[in-house]
Design an enzyme around this catalytic site. Sequence first.
Site, PDB file in Angstrom:
ATOM      1  CG  ASP A  92      35.939  46.544  37.501  1.00  0.00           C
ATOM      2  OD1 ASP A  92      35.345  47.511  37.012  1.00  0.00           O
ATOM      3  OD2 ASP A  92      36.167  45.497  36.878  1.00  0.00           O
ATOM      4  CG  ASP A 271      42.731  43.855  37.222  1.00  0.00           C
ATOM      5  OD1 ASP A 271      41.807  43.033  37.306  1.00  0.00           O
ATOM      6  OD2 ASP A 271      42.723  44.775  36.380  1.00  0.00           O
TER       7      ASP A 271
END
Length: 376
Positions: A92, A271
């Site tokens: 990320d 996620d």
Amino acid sequence: MDFTVIKEDPLSQARAGLITTDHGQIPTPIFMPVGTAGSVKAVHQRELREDINARIILGNTYHLYLRPGMDILRAAGGLHRFNGWDRPLLTDSGGFQVFSLAENRKIKEEGCTFRSHIDGSRHLFTPEGVMDIQRVIGADIIMAFDECAPGQADHRYAKQSMELTHRWLDRCIKRFSETEPLYGHPQALFPIVQGCQYADLRRQSAEYIASKEAEGNAIGGLAVGEPTDVMYQMIELVNGILPKDKPRYLMGVGTPANILEAIERGVDMFDCVMPTRNGRNGLLFTARGTINIKNKKWEDCFEPIDPDSRAEADRVYTLAYLHHLIRAEEILGLQICSIHNLAFYLWLVETAREHIIAGDYIQWKASILPDLSRRL
């Protein structure tokens, strides 16, 4: 990175696919355990491979940049070698941390200046810098730098934020194209659709992201305060625009029910910290419903935690023993709960995949959905 759609569900947008990277194949739909600082909390790499069978895990650019830092990761040869994980990794970009550190950051055109949550030191994240950091980390899939606006932001702010995200994306793509991977394996860059809960902005952002013809695309800025039905509407709208031949990643979502609903609407990758965070607080997800293992009713229940689970601990230990561990604040209890929840999430998406291939996903989802939120 390569993505192949293997089967599409006849009654929905759900599809079963296969992502191929240099570190292995990822069958989709897939859930990705969150390893923020290079470690999935309370879970050993062995359990991730053998009990949970995680195909891909996450790292976070913001946290890894602060600790252990880029010098250490570069010297180690990237995150794969640093943490011993030989399967695919995704990072990320830190955009969500920009959102969550509202009191300690300042956003401008150049990038985002923030104060470290560790020592208060000041740092600047720019689109170019974030690409360089993710080159050093070396994940197989990396994310563009974006601003994640609050779910309840007004239209004016949401539009400004989305447009800034698009400008940052162009800078990310330019930097990405000017640099090379550092460790001998390719990296795929995913742009992120933003636009809060506004259909016109989500449509505009999805069209802009689709025009970049990236190897995959992500949907960000959902499950941050907007109503659940609005989240589903935005997912459906965006996935009607994003290309069908590229994987779609819904970031930071969510509950088992959220995941099944999003799969129905065409999402491939997920996620969320929920399985590990809730697990560390004694909440277990099962196909029969949720269990608060702290409750006294489990004190003398000597049944296995989940006899059908792939995780060895679920078959060996009893609910009574796990109740004792959590009440006594023993670390083993946190480990068992985290492993159980991750194993369940992986089972859920794998079973969804099986039913998509079989052609009865909608019927299966309708049969299991009522139980997933039931309190046992």
